[in-house]
Scaffold this motif. Sequence first.
Motif, PDB file in Angstrom:
ATOM      1  N   PHE A   1       0.825  -1.210   0.000  1.00  0.00           N
ATOM      2  CA  PHE A   1       0.000   0.000   0.000  1.00  0.00           C
ATOM      3  C   PHE A   1       0.855   1.253   0.000  1.00  0.00           C
ATOM      4  N   ARG A   2       0.250   2.318  -0.486  1.00  0.00           N
ATOM      5  CA  ARG A   2       0.935   3.610  -0.618  1.00  0.00           C
ATOM      6  C   ARG A   2       0.771   4.403   0.665  1.00  0.00           C
ATOM      7  N   VAL A   3       1.809   5.133   1.051  1.00  0.00           N
ATOM      8  CA  VAL A   3       1.723   5.915   2.289  1.00  0.00           C
ATOM      9  C   VAL A   3       2.020   7.385   2.051  1.00  0.00           C
ATOM     10  N   GLY A   4       1.862   7.856   0.837  1.00  0.00           N
ATOM     11  CA  GLY A   4       1.999   9.288   0.577  1.00  0.00           C
ATOM     12  C   GLY A   4       3.402   9.676   0.132  1.00  0.00           C
ATOM     13  N   LYS A   5       3.524  10.923  -0.266  1.00  0.00           N
ATOM     14  CA  LYS A   5       4.788  11.439  -0.811  1.00  0.00           C
ATOM     15  C   LYS A   5       5.785  11.684   0.323  1.00  0.00           C
ATOM     16  N   PRO A   6       7.084  11.614   0.049  1.00  0.00           N
ATOM     17  CA  PRO A   6       8.105  11.864   1.083  1.00  0.00           C
ATOM     18  C   PRO A   6       7.982  13.258   1.701  1.00  0.00           C
ATOM     19  N   ASP A   7       7.594  14.264   0.909  1.00  0.00           N
ATOM     20  CA  ASP A   7       7.505  15.624   1.480  1.00  0.00           C
ATOM     21  C   ASP A   7       6.437  15.703   2.566  1.00  0.00           C
ATOM     22  N   GLY A   8       5.521  14.749   2.602  1.00  0.00           N
ATOM     23  CA  GLY A   8       4.475  14.761   3.611  1.00  0.00           C
ATOM     24  C   GLY A   8       5.010  14.464   5.003  1.00  0.00           C
ATOM     25  N   TYR A   9       6.258  14.001   5.095  1.00  0.00           N
ATOM     26  CA  TYR A   9       6.831  13.645   6.397  1.00  0.00           C
ATOM     27  C   TYR A   9       7.893  14.665   6.775  1.00  0.00           C
ATOM     28  N   SER A  10       7.791  15.212   7.995  1.00  0.00           N
ATOM     29  CA  SER A  10       8.877  16.086   8.432  1.00  0.00           C
ATOM     30  C   SER A  10       9.999  15.191   8.957  1.00  0.00           C
ATOM     31  N   SER A  11      11.201  15.740   9.014  1.00  0.00           N
ATOM     32  CA  SER A  11      12.313  14.916   9.460  1.00  0.00           C
ATOM     33  C   SER A  11      12.079  14.475  10.904  1.00  0.00           C
ATOM     34  N   GLY A  12      12.323  13.202  11.162  1.00  0.00           N
ATOM     35  CA  GLY A  12      12.116  12.684  12.512  1.00  0.00           C
ATOM     36  C   GLY A  12      10.682  12.264  12.790  1.00  0.00           C
ATOM     37  N   ALA A  13       9.812  12.382  11.789  1.00  0.00           N
ATOM     38  CA  ALA A  13       8.400  12.067  12.017  1.00  0.00           C
ATOM     39  C   ALA A  13       8.190  10.561  12.113  1.00  0.00           C
ATOM     40  N   GLU A  14       7.186  10.173  12.910  1.00  0.00           N
ATOM     41  CA  GLU A  14       6.758   8.766  12.943  1.00  0.00           C
ATOM     42  C   GLU A  14       5.253   8.765  12.734  1.00  0.00           C
ATOM     43  N   VAL A  15       4.793   8.268  11.618  1.00  0.00           N
ATOM     44  CA  VAL A  15       3.363   8.330  11.316  1.00  0.00           C
ATOM     45  C   VAL A  15       2.772   6.926  11.373  1.00  0.00           C
ATOM     46  N   VAL A  16       1.720   6.771  12.169  1.00  0.00           N
ATOM     47  CA  VAL A  16       1.111   5.455  12.355  1.00  0.00           C
ATOM     48  C   VAL A  16      -0.012   5.244  11.330  1.00  0.00           C
ATOM     49  N   PHE A  17      -0.044   4.088  10.697  1.00  0.00           N
ATOM     50  CA  PHE A  17      -1.163   3.711   9.815  1.00  0.00           C
ATOM     51  C   PHE A  17      -1.932   2.599  10.523  1.00  0.00           C
ATOM     52  N   PRO A  18      -3.007   2.988  11.231  1.00  0.00           N
ATOM     53  CA  PRO A  18      -3.665   2.037  12.136  1.00  0.00           C
ATOM     54  C   PRO A  18      -4.231   0.826  11.400  1.00  0.00           C
ATOM     55  N   ALA A  19      -4.862   1.034  10.227  1.00  0.00           N
ATOM     56  CA  ALA A  19      -5.477  -0.093   9.535  1.00  0.00           C
ATOM     57  C   ALA A  19      -4.409  -1.106   9.128  1.00  0.00           C
TER      58      ALA A  19
END
Lengths: 566, 163
Positions: B57-75
């Motif tokens: 699955f796709r999780v979006g473009k790299p620019d969508g993440y700031s450096s050091g970010a941790e983004v959870v994909f619950p599903a």
Amino acid sequence: MRISFALLLSSLALIVVVVVVIAQSTDEEWRDYQLEYLDQAMGRASSDTVRQALAASGLEIQQDTLAGFEDTTRIDRCRTCHMAIDDPQFENGQHPLKTHPKMAGHSFSEFGCTVCHAGNGRGLTTYDAHGDDHFWPEPLLAAPYIESSCARCHPEPYLDETPHLRRGRKLFEKYACVGCHTIRGVSRGKLGPDLTDVGTNFKIDYLTESIVDPKANAITSIMPKFVMAQKDVQALTVFLKSRRGRQMFEDPVTLRIKTKEWEQEAARELSETPDAGQMAFDERFCASCHKLGQEDGKLAPDLSFQGLLREKEYIVAHLSDPRRHTYGSNMPTFFMSESEKKAIAIYLTSLTAFDLPAAPKEQYALLCSRCHGEEGAGDGLIAENLLPRPRQFTNAKFFNWLPEDRAWNDIANGVPGTAMPPFKKILSESQVQELFSWVRSEFLKSDRKKWKRPRPKTGANPVAYSPESIKRGHDAFQLRCYGCHGRIGDGNGPNAVDMLPRPRNLMSTAFMGAVTDQRLFESITYGIVGTGMPAWDYLPKTQRWDLVNFVRSLSKTGPAAPSNGK
Amino acid sequence: MTTANLNPERATEAVEGRRTFISWITAGALVLSAGLMGIFNLIFLRPRVTYGPPSKFRVGKPDGYSSGAEVVFPAARVVVRRRGDEFAAISLVCTHLGCVVNPTDSGFDCPCHGSKYDSAGNVVAGPAPKRLSWYRIAQAPNGELEVDKRKEVDSGTYLEVKA
Ligand code: HEM
Ligand code: FES
């Protein structure tokens, strides 16, 4: 020796079969597209990271699992072949490797493909996936029909991006489709089938065909054949295709509540003035079928001088139930308040301007030809939509048989139960006779013969109107008459479709109320020359009178023979 | 059959030889086709796709993440981490009995039986037998990042995406 040879050959054949079967089942169309994609994408890739990813990916079925559109999960595998739909490098690619146009807010992983495009999402060959199989109900929707899918989520007013859908919605009113068809939330017509679900049930071609030629799929259809530009047919098809029952965002409970509210919505009240009537006439798109002044729907009678033809009460009753007076009328019953019906009747009866030309030829052109046809062949512009059909003046047998005074009477007073109106306010008695003799000389082209033996005069009905007599008449009717007049006497027997003029509807109160027992008896005894009705003079006389009694019992007129009958 | 008449012994030998040859080929062909059929039936038994949530699955473009970010994909039960220009996808499924772990300052904590993991997913406490899985992350042609949960990678494997 022979046996071992045979065994050898068959074992070799077996291995060939196994290899062929394996080769066939692994040689799938989509593998070629994926190889092609990976190959081209490598060349077009924007960065090394992407190239690495492409190099590492194998051939596999791509599947979107979509929840929330129906009660079950939708499976779309379109991207197995259409791999480039979200790859911006393939703007100029060839199908199936082509970038999909930008769709704000519709991600492929959330919406998939078939929600809009239709097709069979599970298919893995072009034939299966595109729904090309005759028995797959949802083949791919081409432009502009794909607009119909937008309406499954975006309710009215429809999106600016769907111009065909918007137009189709307007035309559905403009052509007065609303009059006959129900679509939940749009219209309440009761004469034709409910179209709330047509989009689910029928494919594009079928919908188009049903609009262009209503009789194509149902020979008995009474839907008029509209005079319509190709552009309008297309827009209407888009709109109809969008009618797929419950919309995707509606759950069954809210839908039920909405449907209830929709059904209870009240009719509007109007002031009883000609102006209000004219407004209602326009808003109901009456001129989509009728003619009035310059406007002409070319499907129904001319109302331009209705004040000279019909009374206010007649029009109000006609609007309440068009089949009360004309049993075969295909005019829809509109959901109107009493005051709206009255306003329209007042407006129509106020139309009394009519300049009668002197020459019968021109009189015929203005008054008669719309129904009876320019050549008198009973095939006027709107004849197709009338039941009973207008008489053919070219039917010499019938008109040489029809007594002259009955014809005059029919012109002056109209023929009850049919669309033939009374012309006595327009034509004087002598003008009627003049007009009819012109019709005879113009279209009949043969002279009335003298009866060799004049018919004996029919006396009063000797058989009392009793349950026993009706029962005997019923039995004879079901034996002899039903083939044309139908089991219930509505004129729709199995042979009726092939006959012109059509067999009478004997249940019509308006028609039966205007004929005497004597005329019924004579029609049965001698038949009606020039029509399919044969003579039944060989039946016992009392049986013929039983038949008269039975036929009387079919309509609401009962035994009363009208005094002014013909 | 003329030779057979002249020298019966030699003729019998020839026939014998041919018989064994034919039997061997016949047997070989039968065994080979049975083998092929067996292999392909086994392959056929394994589904090529299943109806569960997609594993890729796709999780979006790299620019969508700031450096050091941790983004959870619950599903998907995955966390995507950005470190400088590097990206990684780490499973959030506890290796003990499958609860979903919560990211914390020091790593991941499991709410069920108290397993604790460090920020690389290595077990530091509790009953968990194994470290958290790291999944392959790649860049799709449209620039978005793509996680493939079927492909596990060594812990500490980052994908470098140049801006
Ligand atoms: C149900 C899923 C699918 C949808 C909604 C879909 C949709 C479409 C659409 C909209 C087009 C463009 C048609 C045109 O411009 O005339 C197209 C073309 C094409 N698709 Fe699909 N497709 C699906 C599945 C597949 C699959 C599984 C394959 C391969 C096995 C495939 C192979 C093709 C090919 C070869 C074309 C080009 C055909 C042509 O241009 O005439 N499609 N598809
Ligand atoms: S499931 Fe996480 S500790 Fe038991």
